[in-house]
Design a protein around this motif. Structure first.
Motif, PDB file in Angstrom:
ATOM      1  N   SER A 143       0.830  -1.208   0.000  1.00 29.08           N
ATOM      2  CA  SER A 143       0.000   0.000   0.000  1.00 29.08           C
ATOM      3  C   SER A 143       0.866   1.260   0.000  1.00 29.08           C
ATOM      4  O   SER A 143       0.543   2.244  -0.676  1.00 29.08           O
ATOM      5  N   LEU A 144       1.969   1.245   0.750  1.00 31.96           N
ATOM      6  CA  LEU A 144       2.895   2.379   0.721  1.00 31.96           C
ATOM      7  C   LEU A 144       3.534   2.506  -0.658  1.00 31.96           C
ATOM      8  O   LEU A 144       3.718   3.626  -1.164  1.00 31.96           O
ATOM      9  N   VAL A 156       1.035   4.187  -2.991  1.00 33.78           N
ATOM     10  CA  VAL A 156       0.953   5.633  -2.772  1.00 33.78           C
ATOM     11  C   VAL A 156       2.178   6.322  -3.368  1.00 33.78           C
ATOM     12  O   VAL A 156       2.071   7.376  -4.009  1.00 33.78           O
ATOM     13  N   ILE A 200       6.821   8.956   3.006  1.00 38.33           N
ATOM     14  CA  ILE A 200       6.394   7.571   2.777  1.00 38.33           C
ATOM     15  C   ILE A 200       7.484   6.590   3.203  1.00 38.33           C
ATOM     16  O   ILE A 200       7.220   5.596   3.888  1.00 38.33           O
ATOM     17  N   GLU A 212       2.667  12.606   6.387  1.00 36.53           N
ATOM     18  CA  GLU A 212       2.338  12.167   5.029  1.00 36.53           C
ATOM     19  C   GLU A 212       1.045  12.822   4.561  1.00 36.53           C
ATOM     20  O   GLU A 212       0.967  13.356   3.445  1.00 36.53           O
ATOM     21  N   GLN A 263      -3.512   4.282   3.803  1.00 33.83           N
ATOM     22  CA  GLN A 263      -2.951   4.415   2.459  1.00 33.83           C
ATOM     23  C   GLN A 263      -4.017   4.185   1.394  1.00 33.83           C
ATOM     24  O   GLN A 263      -4.088   4.915   0.390  1.00 33.83           O
TER      25      GLN A 263
END
Length: 212
Positions: free
Chosen positions: A8-9, A12, A36, A92, A203
């Motif tokens: 998921s990071l 992004v 991130i 973030e 995320q």
């Protein structure tokens, strides 16, 4: 230290950092990428300290003077790293949602207030608002505070153990029964699981809430 994957990071980063031309990021790309990657680093640190704790955790290890100190140090570093990963989410969100909160003022509360004004219908706001009431998160903050301000009390106050010689915490934040206890390694494992899940959820909400 083993490096873990966080899809998921990565998603992004791919969406909002984009392609790095000629091996050099723009200022905007760097501001996004560093937030991130910092979350990823904190999660890796937490995993590392959990592995170190597990390697030194054995029958009656908390009764041994040297073993006691190693466990306390690894536990303290572990909870600090997990909480750090969650706290970095605020930075973030501040950057990606362009909330323009000054770095030194970026806190969960200030980010939530800004999102209520700028993105009141966002799923990201909903996720961040719910966090404060989650039992595992309340427990994580309490453990971090105790490990920082009164480290000698972590095991004497929170242990008691049983005939197996393992450490038990008297309050299990993952069960509704307030009288339940939880073995410390299981507690740490579940904290990692819940923290990763929460970060993943945020995320995914960011990906839904924001255009490329």
């Amino acid at each position: 230290m083993q490096m873990y994957s966080y899809p998921s990071l990565d998603a992004v980063k791919t969406k909002f950092v984009g392609t790095i031309m000629n091996g050099k990021m723009t200022d905007d790309q760097w501001q996004k990428e560093i937030r991130i990657s910092s979350i990823r680093s904190k999660l890796n640190h937490a995993n590392y300290h959990f592995e170190r704790f597990t390697a030194n955790y054995h029958y009656d290890s908390f009764r041994e003077e040297s073993g006691h100190e190693v466990l306390r140090a690894e536990f303290s570093a572990f909870v600090s790293a997990l909480l750090g990963a969650i706290e970095l989410l605020s930075h973030e969100v501040n950057i990606l949602f362009r909330l323009a909160i000054k770095e030194r003022h970026v806190k969960s509360k200030s980010v939530i207030q800004a999102l209520r004004l700028n993105s009141p219908e966002s799923g990201t706001l909903l996720k961040l608002e719910k966090l404060e009431g989650m039992n595992w998160y309340i427990s994580l903050k309490e453990m971090r505070n105790k490990s920082v301000h009164n480290p000698t009390m972590i095991w004497t106050f929170h242990s008691g153990g049983n005939l197996s010689g393992l450490i038990f915490l008297p309050d299990d934040p993952f069960e509704r029964d307030s009288n339940s206890t939880i073995e410390v390694k299981k507690y740490m494992s579940k904290l990692i699981e819940h923290t990763k899940r929460f970060i993943d959820d945020v995320q995914l909400s960011i990906l839904d809430d924001l255009p490329s």
